[in-house]
Write a protein that holds these residues in place. Structure first.
Motif, PDB file in Angstrom:
ATOM      1  N   ASP A 321       0.693  -1.271   0.080  1.00 30.82           N
ATOM      2  CA  ASP A 321       0.022  -0.022  -0.049  1.00 30.82           C
ATOM      3  C   ASP A 321       0.972   1.316  -0.244  1.00 30.82           C
ATOM      4  OD1 ASP A 321      -2.339  -1.589   0.042  1.00 30.82           O
ATOM      5  OD2 ASP A 321      -2.578  -1.357   2.136  1.00 30.82           O
ATOM      6  N   GLU A 322       1.887   0.994   0.646  1.00 30.77           N
ATOM      7  CA  GLU A 322       2.827   2.452   0.809  1.00 30.77           C
ATOM      8  C   GLU A 322       3.642   2.811  -0.415  1.00 30.77           C
ATOM      9  OE1 GLU A 322       4.014   2.404   5.596  1.00 30.77           O
ATOM     10  OE2 GLU A 322       5.119   1.003   4.133  1.00 30.77           O
ATOM     11  N   ALA A 323       3.896   1.488  -1.141  1.00 25.01           N
ATOM     12  CA  ALA A 323       4.757   1.650  -2.298  1.00 25.01           C
ATOM     13  C   ALA A 323       3.661   2.139  -3.412  1.00 25.01           C
ATOM     14  CB  ALA A 323       5.283   0.147  -2.829  1.00 25.01           C
ATOM     15  N   ALA A 324       2.371   1.667  -3.426  1.00 19.99           N
ATOM     16  CA  ALA A 324       1.340   2.246  -4.261  1.00 19.99           C
ATOM     17  C   ALA A 324       1.282   3.847  -4.230  1.00 19.99           C
ATOM     18  CB  ALA A 324       0.205   1.370  -4.398  1.00 19.99           C
ATOM     19  N   PHE A 325       1.195   4.003  -2.847  1.00 21.81           N
ATOM     20  CA  PHE A 325       1.098   5.654  -2.656  1.00 21.81           C
ATOM     21  C   PHE A 325       2.041   6.475  -3.057  1.00 21.81           C
ATOM     22  CE2 PHE A 325       1.112   9.253   0.017  1.00 21.81           C
ATOM     23  CZ  PHE A 325       0.149   9.917  -0.080  1.00 21.81           C
ATOM     24  N   MET A 326       3.060   6.046  -3.011  1.00 20.29           N
ATOM     25  CA  MET A 326       4.590   6.898  -3.418  1.00 20.29           C
ATOM     26  C   MET A 326       4.443   6.776  -4.973  1.00 20.29           C
ATOM     27  SD  MET A 326       7.486   6.023  -0.664  1.00 20.29           S
ATOM     28  CE  MET A 326       7.322   4.336  -0.561  1.00 20.29           C
ATOM     29  N   ALA A 327       4.089   5.634  -5.448  1.00 15.84           N
ATOM     30  CA  ALA A 327       4.148   5.578  -6.807  1.00 15.84           C
ATOM     31  C   ALA A 327       3.444   6.745  -7.539  1.00 15.84           C
ATOM     32  CB  ALA A 327       3.702   4.209  -7.526  1.00 15.84           C
ATOM     33  N   ASP A 328       2.222   7.139  -6.985  1.00 13.78           N
ATOM     34  CA  ASP A 328       1.416   8.291  -7.357  1.00 13.78           C
ATOM     35  C   ASP A 328       2.031   9.520  -7.208  1.00 13.78           C
ATOM     36  OD1 ASP A 328      -0.258   6.374  -8.170  1.00 13.78           O
ATOM     37  OD2 ASP A 328      -1.654   6.362  -6.553  1.00 13.78           O
ATOM     38  N   ILE A 329       2.977   9.631  -6.465  1.00 10.81           N
ATOM     39  CA  ILE A 329       3.726  10.992  -6.230  1.00 10.81           C
ATOM     40  C   ILE A 329       4.938  11.214  -7.242  1.00 10.81           C
ATOM     41  CG2 ILE A 329       4.834  12.428  -4.404  1.00 10.81           C
ATOM     42  CD1 ILE A 329       3.449  10.779  -2.383  1.00 10.81           C
ATOM     43  N   PRO A 330       4.988  12.307  -7.922  1.00  8.01           N
ATOM     44  CA  PRO A 330       5.930  12.636  -8.603  1.00  8.01           C
ATOM     45  C   PRO A 330       7.521  12.455  -7.945  1.00  8.01           C
ATOM     46  CG  PRO A 330       4.115  14.031  -9.033  1.00  8.01           C
ATOM     47  CD  PRO A 330       4.129  13.223  -8.127  1.00  8.01           C
ATOM     48  N   ALA A 331       8.308  11.937  -8.553  1.00  8.16           N
ATOM     49  CA  ALA A 331       9.445  11.826  -7.994  1.00  8.16           C
ATOM     50  C   ALA A 331      10.407  12.848  -7.391  1.00  8.16           C
ATOM     51  CB  ALA A 331      10.653  10.845  -8.827  1.00  8.16           C
ATOM     52  N   ASP A 332      10.151  14.104  -8.115  1.00  6.63           N
ATOM     53  CA  ASP A 332      10.605  15.584  -8.124  1.00  6.63           C
ATOM     54  C   ASP A 332       9.986  15.811  -6.645  1.00  6.63           C
ATOM     55  OD1 ASP A 332      12.129  15.296  -9.919  1.00  6.63           O
ATOM     56  OD2 ASP A 332      10.933  16.737 -11.400  1.00  6.63           O
ATOM     57  N   TRP A 333       8.954  15.340  -6.238  1.00  5.83           N
ATOM     58  CA  TRP A 333       8.085  16.056  -4.882  1.00  5.83           C
ATOM     59  C   TRP A 333       8.462  15.058  -3.739  1.00  5.83           C
ATOM     60  CZ3 TRP A 333       2.465  16.803  -6.433  1.00  5.83           C
ATOM     61  CH2 TRP A 333       2.371  17.704  -7.472  1.00  5.83           C
ATOM     62  N   LEU A 334       9.019  13.917  -3.743  1.00  7.75           N
ATOM     63  CA  LEU A 334       8.974  12.599  -2.858  1.00  7.75           C
ATOM     64  C   LEU A 334      10.288  12.691  -2.225  1.00  7.75           C
ATOM     65  CD1 LEU A 334       7.553  10.377  -1.591  1.00  7.75           C
ATOM     66  CD2 LEU A 334       8.181   8.934  -3.423  1.00  7.75           C
TER      67      LEU A 334
END
Length: 463
Positions: A321-334
């Motif tokens: 679930d955490e990986a899926a959540f982070m996948a939706d955040i642009p890498a530049d923001w994360l």
């Protein structure tokens, strides 16, 4: 400096308290306009001759009742050598709430009008003392809460950005001049200025505009602060990290999941650059109505975030679930933050090493380990484009600036497209004239009242 073209110059005299209300040693009132000296003599009938830039201590009285209100220090600045370009008075009285207000009431009774927000600086602009970019820098100097924005505003006050825009305008006009020279020789088989030279000149203008526009994302963040949202499951260390980054206990920290029910926001400066930290409710499915509202608030903050610090306890793998959540955040923001590292020697799990798109930082809020590294990561993410710039480098700090620069760039690009399409040069050149107009509008050489209302409406009264 380019000359502003606006509606008629004001002819009345305005007055305002220029310092914040509250208990203090001294308050300052300002008066500006053609009748400034007349207003002064009506509230200070015994002052006598007032010489420019010479201070006079005098009794201040109400012009109708003659009541003594205070003894104040008056400084007179004769037009045009003043902030507004008009006759200006600065009257220093005792501080507090009542005394300066009574003196202001006397000034209004003596013939002045209460100033509107930003009206003194607006008059400075209308009288050619400042261009519009400098006027906006005045607001940034007053409202700025970070050293980086202060440096940018001071440089802008010194016409750093104005000079760059003026140079761009001159470059576009230079391209127009090449075209005019070519059109003057229509009988020649080969014009004096080859088309390739004209195109190269236009491309150079575009490249210079793009270089300035590249500072816009970071420059705009300087004014508001980078919205940095801490997210993750309940009890993942978000609130402890929030407190550690602030250097003070603002968020309640317990080992009970769901303690944070609402978003908690605070401002922090990292090496002079501004961030707005937001501690949010832990993301999970819940039947608790209040906690559910907090989670919904967290999701709204995440949608608006400039940066997301996603917290996962060290010593365990990132779950699906955490990986899926982070996948939706642009890498530049994360930024993936592995919290509570002091409790786990093997903090970084193999799953982290596979997440090549996410910057990962290992921290301990309890010991402070990794906090400095996290701060550096935040700086690189939010302000990486301007970190290496010298303090005097011009920055685009407002959407209005970026919008005008994009308009100018697009018009120059349209000119090049027209040349490629073999449009007659005199018609293609109309795009360059529109580019010049966009740049002139940026510094306020060509303005309309609704633009000025937006710029100066955000100022405090007295400025």
């Amino acid at each position: 400096m380019l000359t502003s073209t606006t509606s008629a110059l004001p002819s009345d005299t305005i007055a305002a308290i220029a310092t914040p209300q509250g208990r203090g040693a001294v308050a300052l009132l300002r008066v500006s306009g053609p009748d400034a000296l007349g207003v002064l003599h009506r509230i200070a009938p015994g002052i006598g001759e007032v010489r420019p830039r010479a201070q006079r201590l005098t009794a201040l009285r109400h012009p109708e009742s003659g009541e003594l209100l205070d003894r104040g220090l008056v400084t007179y600045f004769a037009a045009p050598a003043s902030y507004t370009g008009e006759d200006v008075l600065e009257i220093a009285t005792h501080g507090g709430v009542l005394t300066p207000q009574l003196v202001l009431d006397a000034l209004l009774a003596a013939g002045a009008r209460a100033a509107e927000p930003g009206e003194f600086t607006r008059r400075a602009y209308l009288n050619g003392k400042l261009d519009l970019l400098q006027a906006e820098a005045v607001a940034d100097l007053i409202d700025g809460r970070s050293r980086a924005l202060h440096r940018a505003a001071v440089h802008q006050m010194e016409r750093g950005l104005s000079r760059r825009v003026s140079e761009l305008r001159d470059a576009v006009i230079g391209t127009e001049a090449l075209i005019a020279y070519s059109i003057d020789f229509p009988e020649e088989d080969e014009p004096p200025v080859p088309p390739a030279r004209i195109q190269a000149s236009a491309r150079d203008v575009i490249a210079r505009i793009e270089s300035l526009l590249a500072t816009a994302p970071e420059g705009e963040l300087l004014r508001e602060g980078a919205l940095t949202v801490l997210a993750g499951r309940p009890n993942s260390g978000k609130s402890s990290l929030f407190n550690a980054l602030l250097g003070t206990e603002r968020a309640i920290v317990t080992n009970i999941p769901g303690t944070t029910r609402d978003a908690l926001e605070a401002s922090v400066s990292v090496e002079g650059y501004p961030f707005r930290l937001v501690d949010t409710a832990g993301l999970r499915e819940t039947g608790d109505v209040v906690e559910g509202i907090g989670i919904e608030v967290a999701r709204r903050y995440l949608q608006a975030a400039d940066l997301v610090l996603f917290c996962v306890e060290a010593g365990r793998s990132v779950d699906a679930d955490e990986a899926a959540f982070m996948a939706d955040i642009p890498a530049d923001w994360l930024v993936l933050v592995r919290t509570k590292s002091d409790a786990h020697a093997d903090a970084l799990a193999d799953a982290d090493r596979e997440m090549t798109d996410a910057v990962t930082v290992e921290v301990s809020a309890a010991t402070g380990d990794g906090i400095a590294e996290l701060r550096r990561a935040l700086l690189r993410k939010a302000f990486g484009g301007i970190l290496g710039e010298p303090g005097e480098a011009p920055l685009v700090t407002r959407e209005r600036h970026a919008r005008a620069l994009r308009a100018a760039r697009d018009e120059v690009a349209a000119f090049l497209d027209a040349m490629d399409a073999a449009v007659p040069m005199e018609f293609a050149a109309t795009h360059l004239r529109d580019a010049v107009a966009a740049l002139e509008g940026l510094v306020g050489a060509v303005s309309v009242d609704d633009v000025l209302d937006r710029v100066f409406g955000s100022f405090c009264v007295g400025k």
